[in-house]
Write a protein that holds these residues in place. Structure first.
Motif, PDB file in Angstrom:
ATOM      1  N   MET A 193       0.616  -0.787  -0.026  1.00 17.44           N
ATOM      2  CA  MET A 193       0.179  -0.181   0.094  1.00 17.44           C
ATOM      3  C   MET A 193       0.930   1.056  -0.054  1.00 17.44           C
ATOM      4  O   MET A 193      -0.035   2.492  -0.767  1.00 17.44           O
ATOM      5  CB  MET A 193      -0.774  -0.007   1.603  1.00 17.44           C
ATOM      6  N   VAL A 194       1.956   0.990   0.770  1.00 18.13           N
ATOM      7  CA  VAL A 194       3.252   2.850   0.045  1.00 18.13           C
ATOM      8  C   VAL A 194       3.963   1.904  -0.400  1.00 18.13           C
ATOM      9  O   VAL A 194       4.883   0.507  -0.913  1.00 18.13           O
ATOM     10  CB  VAL A 194       3.744   2.371   1.837  1.00 18.13           C
ATOM     11  N   SER A 195       4.908   2.835  -0.963  1.00 18.76           N
ATOM     12  CA  SER A 195       5.148   2.758  -2.954  1.00 18.76           C
ATOM     13  C   SER A 195       6.578   4.110  -1.937  1.00 18.76           C
ATOM     14  O   SER A 195       6.190   4.645  -1.216  1.00 18.76           O
ATOM     15  CB  SER A 195       4.795   4.067  -3.537  1.00 18.76           C
ATOM     16  N   PHE A 196       7.747   3.003  -2.193  1.00 20.24           N
ATOM     17  CA  PHE A 196       8.926   3.594  -2.483  1.00 20.24           C
ATOM     18  C   PHE A 196       9.196   4.946  -3.146  1.00 20.24           C
ATOM     19  O   PHE A 196      10.041   4.944  -2.520  1.00 20.24           O
ATOM     20  CB  PHE A 196       9.934   2.596  -3.161  1.00 20.24           C
ATOM     21  N   HIS A 197       8.893   5.023  -3.886  1.00 19.53           N
ATOM     22  CA  HIS A 197       8.813   6.297  -5.296  1.00 19.53           C
ATOM     23  C   HIS A 197       8.463   7.678  -4.208  1.00 19.53           C
ATOM     24  O   HIS A 197       9.091   8.764  -4.040  1.00 19.53           O
ATOM     25  CB  HIS A 197       8.226   6.574  -6.504  1.00 19.53           C
ATOM     26  N   SER A 198       7.509   7.258  -2.647  1.00 18.52           N
ATOM     27  CA  SER A 198       7.309   8.641  -2.319  1.00 18.52           C
ATOM     28  C   SER A 198       8.075   9.409  -0.790  1.00 18.52           C
ATOM     29  O   SER A 198       8.394   9.467  -0.160  1.00 18.52           O
ATOM     30  CB  SER A 198       5.596   7.923  -1.718  1.00 18.52           C
ATOM     31  N   TYR A 199       9.612   7.850  -0.840  1.00 20.55           N
ATOM     32  CA  TYR A 199      10.705   9.018  -0.155  1.00 20.55           C
ATOM     33  C   TYR A 199      11.815   9.684  -0.786  1.00 20.55           C
ATOM     34  O   TYR A 199      12.206   9.035  -1.901  1.00 20.55           O
ATOM     35  CB  TYR A 199      11.186   7.530   1.236  1.00 20.55           C
ATOM     36  N   GLY A 200      12.607   9.954   0.034  1.00 13.71           N
ATOM     37  CA  GLY A 200      13.232  10.961  -0.945  1.00 13.71           C
ATOM     38  C   GLY A 200      14.615   9.888  -0.719  1.00 13.71           C
ATOM     39  O   GLY A 200      15.729  10.215  -1.680  1.00 13.71           O
TER      40      GLY A 200
END
Length: 801
Positions: A193-200
């Motif tokens: 449900m959480v994408s890695f692309h949303s992190y810095g």
């Protein structure tokens, strides 16, 4: 200085102090303007530090909620202050206890377990890491744990949605695949449900900690406070970089507390009932015993009416005190009568009556004695003292006097016996009175103990009923007034406070350093410092000379320093007045203050007026006049004093200046001080005064040797040299002593080597002194240009702006 010259001197500027040297805003700015670059640099540096601190400090949010704590007595059907005191269950104590319960480790361990914060996830950045809550891109599951008391962390580098690297290892591990780490078996499950692309970044830190440590991490961020003294509402706040974690932590804490209070109240009610039953059984026996003790005490001590007995004893003591005072008065009267009877002067005088002694036998004797005295006095008026009648009366009088004396002794003895009896009676009464407080106190204690047992027994019966009813309907005594919500308010960093703090630091640090530097300076830096420390008048100021030659004054010279000497020459006229052929003595505190430089140029500037001037080199120990003028040395003062030179041989003409001569010091003697006291010096000074119009004596420093004091007898005025940045401030105090005590004639000060920088309040004379009307001194256009240092020119330029 003569009084009629003070006003003239004051009008010409060299005797002004307060008005002339009041520091104005422009002077103050110029004094410290040279420090401006350091101030700006410090301010810029601290602003950069403040920006960096704000940029890289983690943001801290505060989440708040409100919880009302209801009083336990409300649920128990009544309020009783004594029961609250007995069980320490007051409202203020409850709030203090509940505050500690909310922050207790057991409660927060249940909160940490419910929130699942034993495992914490961070996204690693270049400077700092960010907490991931409530959702993380993956979940760590512990399949096997070797030591549950040891904290551990792992660095996860995500390669893609299916694989990652662990702790800088080269072998990829798939999500959902078990792996070993320090003996522990772990597994990372992917949260799709959480994408890695949303992190810095793709780097993550996972930390697992034991439950006590997880609770400890919560308690450091939790604060519980009472709104006010009259309120039962507690304000809960949680500060953290993740406001969602703060919101869930507070809401979970209030839910856990609600469950704990119900459990605690049930346990408290059961323990209270058990305690009341045990105390009722013991109190029944104690109450019966207290009643028996009271009856026994009243019978054995006859303590039925202690107050009445005490009043009776007090009446007896009061009456005894009155009788004792009356008896002491009568004793004093008896003693006085005994002395009166024994005194031979009262042999034929009557005895006083009605003195308060009510003894019939004594009164009868006194009456008879006075009758015989009166009869004798009456017969003496018609007969002689040797008459048989008179002699017979005197014999009777003597017999009665003896009887009166014996009677007085008997009365005194009777009074003493009565006083002893009365004291014995008083002691017995006092003994009875001393026993009364003990009896009364014992009775009061027994009655108090009985009342306490009775009241406590009734009280516990009532509370047993109330506690039984309360335990049957136990509910929580807390109520959520306002639940926690996110996002919370930003607490840190506070940009405004940080910038203000660092701006203040950037200003205060260099300001403090400047203040310390100013405090450490122990040398005279400006005219104002001299005027604060001495009342001696300031004749003038000589600026700094870039010329290497000693003689800077010439006939056609328009240099600024030359004009300064001309100004001093003018001011000097007000000091010497109309003195014919004045002798001017030049001295200083110690060597190096420019004494010889001033003497040379003062001589030159006076000689330019056409007056025949001579400079006498009296600094015998360290002469500089001749060498400074590049003259050849010849016989001098010391030669003349010892008789090896003529006056005409002493004179040395200064070719550069007409009418200017120098008398050298001559060879340096072993005893200069004694040499200056030689009578030949008087002769020399007489000849000098005859031959020259003005005499300038260049003497040794007054602060080192006594030569100047010895030579002051020849001087009409004294020029005392103070050099800027060279003369110590404490030496100005010595100048003040010389001036006040008038040890030097006509003492005036001359400031030498004045440099045109900000520390001297803006230029040489700008705005306060002799050149106030000439557009700020040396750059007014009235003088020849003089070569200056780059630093001075830079400041001049800033001044013009």
């Amino acid at each position: 200085m003569p009084e009629h010259l003070n006003d003239i001197a004051s009008q010409n500027g060299f005797y002004k102090k307060d008005a002339a040297w009041a520091i104005g805003p422009k002077d103050f700015i110029m004094k410290y303007f040279r420090y401006l670059p350091w101030l700006v640099l410090s301010l810029a540096l601290f602003m950069v530090i403040a920006y960096t601190k704000i940029r890289y400090t983690p943001q801290i949010f505060r989440v708040q909620s409100s919880l009302m704590i209801q009083n336990d007595q409300n649920n128990m059907g009544g309020k009783d202050q004594r029961f609250d005191e007995l069980f320490m269950n007051q409202q203020s104590a409850n709030l203090s206890n509940e505050t500690e319960i909310l922050r207790s480790r057991p409660v927060l361990q249940r909160v940490a377990r419910d929130l699942g914060v034993q495992t914490v996830y961070y996204n690693k950045g270049k400077v700092r890491s960010s907490l991931l809550y409530p959702d993380a891109p993956f979940e760590m599951r512990v399949e096997q744990l070797i030591d549950s008391t040891m904290e551990f962390s792992l660095l996860v580098k995500v390669l893609n949605d299916k694989q990652f690297l662990l702790n800088e290892q080269k072998t990829p591990i798939a999500f959902g695949e078990s792996f070993q780490l320090g003996g522990n078996r772990l597994l990372l499950a992917r949260n799709k449900m959480v994408s890695f692309h949303s992190y810095g970044s793709a780097d993550f830190i996972v930390t697992w900690m034991p439950l006590p440590e997880a609770a400890e991490s919560l308690v450091g961020n939790l604060k519980v406070a009472q709104g006010n003294d009259q309120s039962t509402i507690l304000t809960l706040s949680f500060e953290n970089e993740n406001s969602n974690l703060g919101r869930d932590a507070l809401n979970t804490l209030m839910a856990v507390y609600d469950t704990l209070t119900v459990e605690d109240k049930t346990r408290i009610a059961n323990n209270t009932l058990k305690f009341i039953d045990e105390r009722l059984k013991n109190l029944k026996d104690d109450l019966n015993g207290a009643q028996g003790n009271l009856e026994y005490f009243m019978q054995t001590q006859q303590a039925y009416d202690l107050e009445g007995q005490a009043k009776s004893y007090q009446d007896i003591l009061s009456e005894s005190s009155k009788q004792k005072v009356d008896r002491e008065i009568r004793m004093n009267v008896v003693d006085w009568l005994l002395d009166y009877i024994k005194d031979s002067k009262n042999e034929f005088n009557t005895v006083p009556t009605n003195l308060g002694i009510q003894e019939p036998a004594l009164l009868q004797l006194v009456s008879e004695y006075n009758r015989l005295q009166l009869q004798r006095d009456a017969n003496l008026k018609t007969t002689q003292p040797d008459n048989p009648l008179i002699v017979g009366l005197e014999g009777s009088i003597e017999k009665v006097r003896s009887n009166i004396y014996q009677a007085l002794l008997n009365v005194k003895q009777a009074y003493l016996i009565a006083e002893r009896n009365m004291d014995k009676q008083v002691n017995e009464v006092k003994s009875e009175i001393r026993s009364l407080p003990g009896k009364s106190l014992q009775k009061v204690n027994i009655e108090r103990q009985q009342r306490i047992f009775e009241e406590l027994y009734s009280f516990l019966l009532q509370k047993k009923l109330e506690t039984s009813i309360s335990s049957a309907s136990t509910i929580s005594n807390s109520k959520v007034i306002e639940p926690a919500t996110s996002p919370g308010s930003l607490v840190s960093p506070d940009k405004k406070k940080i910038y203000i703090l660092y701006i203040l630091m950037g200003l205060l640090l260099p300001t403090g350093a400047i203040a310390v530097l100013e405090m450490l300076r122990d040398k005279v830096s400006n005219r104002g410092e001299v005027e604060k420390r001495t009342q001696a008048p300031i004749l003038g100021e000589i600026g700094h000379s870039e010329n290497s030659q000693t003689l800077v004054v010439a006939r056609n010279s328009r240099r600024f320093i030359s004009e300064q000497f001309r100004i001093i020459r003018t001011n000097l006229q007000y000091v010497v007045g109309k003195k014919d052929k004045p002798v001017i003595m030049v001295t200083s505190s110690f060597s190096g203050e420019g004494k010889s430089f001033i003497s040379t140029n003062m001589g030159a500037v006076i000689a330019l007026t056409g007056k025949k001037t001579v400079i006498m080199e009296f600094d015998i120990r360290k002469p500089k006049i001749v060498s400074g003028l590049d003259l050849k040395r010849k016989v001098g003062i010391t030669n003349y004093i010892i008789g090896r030179g003529e006056f005409e041989d002493l004179l040395v003409k200064v070719d550069e200046v007409e009418n200017l001569y120098v008398i050298p010091c001559g060879p340096i003697p072993p005893n200069p001080a004694e040499l200056l006291l030689d009578p030949k010096l008087e002769e020399l000074m007489h000849k000098v005064r005859e031959y020259f119009d003005v005499v300038i004596m260049d003497t040794a420093p007054v602060g080192l040797v006594s030569d100047a004091i010895n030579l002051s007898r020849f001087a009409d005025c004294t020029l005392y040299i103070i050099r800027q940045g060279y003369t110590f401030r404490k030496q100005v105090g010595m100048i003040e002593e010389l001036y006040v005590n008038k040890k030097l004639p006509g003492l005036s000060l001359l400031l030498n080597d004045v440099k045109a920088d900000g520390s001297y309040y803006g230029g040489y004379y700008g705005g306060y002194g002799y050149y106030a009307g000439y557009a700020y001194g040396s750059e007014s256009g009235y003088f020849e240009d003089e070569k200056r240092s780059k630093r001075t020119s830079w400041f001049r330029k800033m001044w013009k702006q």
